[in-house]
Write a protein that holds these residues in place. Structure first.
Motif, PDB file in Angstrom:
ATOM      1  N   GLU A   1      -8.885  -8.400   4.822  1.00  0.00           N
ATOM      2  CA  GLU A   1      -8.003  -7.435   4.157  1.00  0.00           C
ATOM      3  C   GLU A   1      -6.556  -7.924   4.131  1.00  0.00           C
ATOM      4  O   GLU A   1      -5.811  -7.623   3.196  1.00  0.00           O
ATOM      5  N   GLU A   2      -6.154  -8.703   5.127  1.00  0.00           N
ATOM      6  CA  GLU A   2      -4.799  -9.265   5.124  1.00  0.00           C
ATOM      7  C   GLU A   2      -4.663 -10.313   4.018  1.00  0.00           C
ATOM      8  O   GLU A   2      -3.659 -10.361   3.316  1.00  0.00           O
ATOM      9  N   LYS A   3      -5.698 -11.135   3.861  1.00  0.00           N
ATOM     10  CA  LYS A   3      -5.687 -12.142   2.803  1.00  0.00           C
ATOM     11  C   LYS A   3      -5.664 -11.479   1.428  1.00  0.00           C
ATOM     12  O   LYS A   3      -4.977 -11.936   0.520  1.00  0.00           O
ATOM     13  N   ILE A   4      -6.404 -10.389   1.275  1.00  0.00           N
ATOM     14  CA  ILE A   4      -6.438  -9.685  -0.006  1.00  0.00           C
ATOM     15  C   ILE A   4      -5.047  -9.191  -0.376  1.00  0.00           C
ATOM     16  O   ILE A   4      -4.618  -9.293  -1.529  1.00  0.00           O
ATOM     17  N   ILE A   5      -4.325  -8.662   0.597  1.00  0.00           N
ATOM     18  CA  ILE A   5      -2.970  -8.173   0.317  1.00  0.00           C
ATOM     19  C   ILE A   5      -2.058  -9.335  -0.051  1.00  0.00           C
ATOM     20  O   ILE A   5      -1.252  -9.229  -0.973  1.00  0.00           O
ATOM     21  N   LEU A   6      -2.190 -10.469   0.623  1.00  0.00           N
ATOM     22  CA  LEU A   6      -1.389 -11.638   0.254  1.00  0.00           C
ATOM     23  C   LEU A   6      -1.689 -12.076  -1.175  1.00  0.00           C
ATOM     24  O   LEU A   6      -0.785 -12.367  -1.949  1.00  0.00           O
ATOM     25  N   TYR A   7      -2.974 -12.127  -1.522  1.00  0.00           N
ATOM     26  CA  TYR A   7      -3.340 -12.491  -2.892  1.00  0.00           C
ATOM     27  C   TYR A   7      -2.798 -11.478  -3.896  1.00  0.00           C
ATOM     28  O   TYR A   7      -2.327 -11.845  -4.961  1.00  0.00           O
TER      29      TYR A   7
END
Length: 105
Positions: free
Chosen positions: A19-25
């Motif tokens: 979920e952290e990676k999704i927000i970065l993307y």
């Protein structure tokens, strides 16, 4: 020094939760054009979560008077800021250039 920063960013990025990676993307989705508000980030991720139901389960959206809201997004965003992966300006939130470069490589 620059190579050390890139290596550190890669290590941090690889250790992030999905979920952290999704927000970065999501923050970099428009060619790293800053989002003008958290509200836009919530709405963007809500729309994406309609296509990917597992994302909806991760971010736990609820109704709010300004539209879909996820308390988890705010917590994650604060964590990403404290890790130095995202910078928060008064009106904008955007990825640091070093993270944007890594995501696009």
């Amino acid at each position: 020094m620059r190579d050390e920063n890139v290596k550190l960013s890669k290590k941090i990025f690889e250790e992030l939760e999905p979920e952290e990676k999704i927000i970065l993307y999501a923050l970099g989705a428009l060619n790293n054009t800053p989002l003008n508000s958290k509200i836009k980030l919530h709405k963007l991720l809500f729309l994406v979560s309609n296509v990917f139901p597992q994302l909806n389960e991760l971010l736990e959206f609820e109704e709010h008077f300004l539209g879909p809201y996820s308390e988890k997004i705010n917590y994650i965003l604060d964590d990403l800021i404290s890790l130095g992966l995202v910078e928060k300006k008064v009106a904008n939130t955007n990825l640091l250039k070093k993270v944007w470069k890594y995501i696009n490589d």
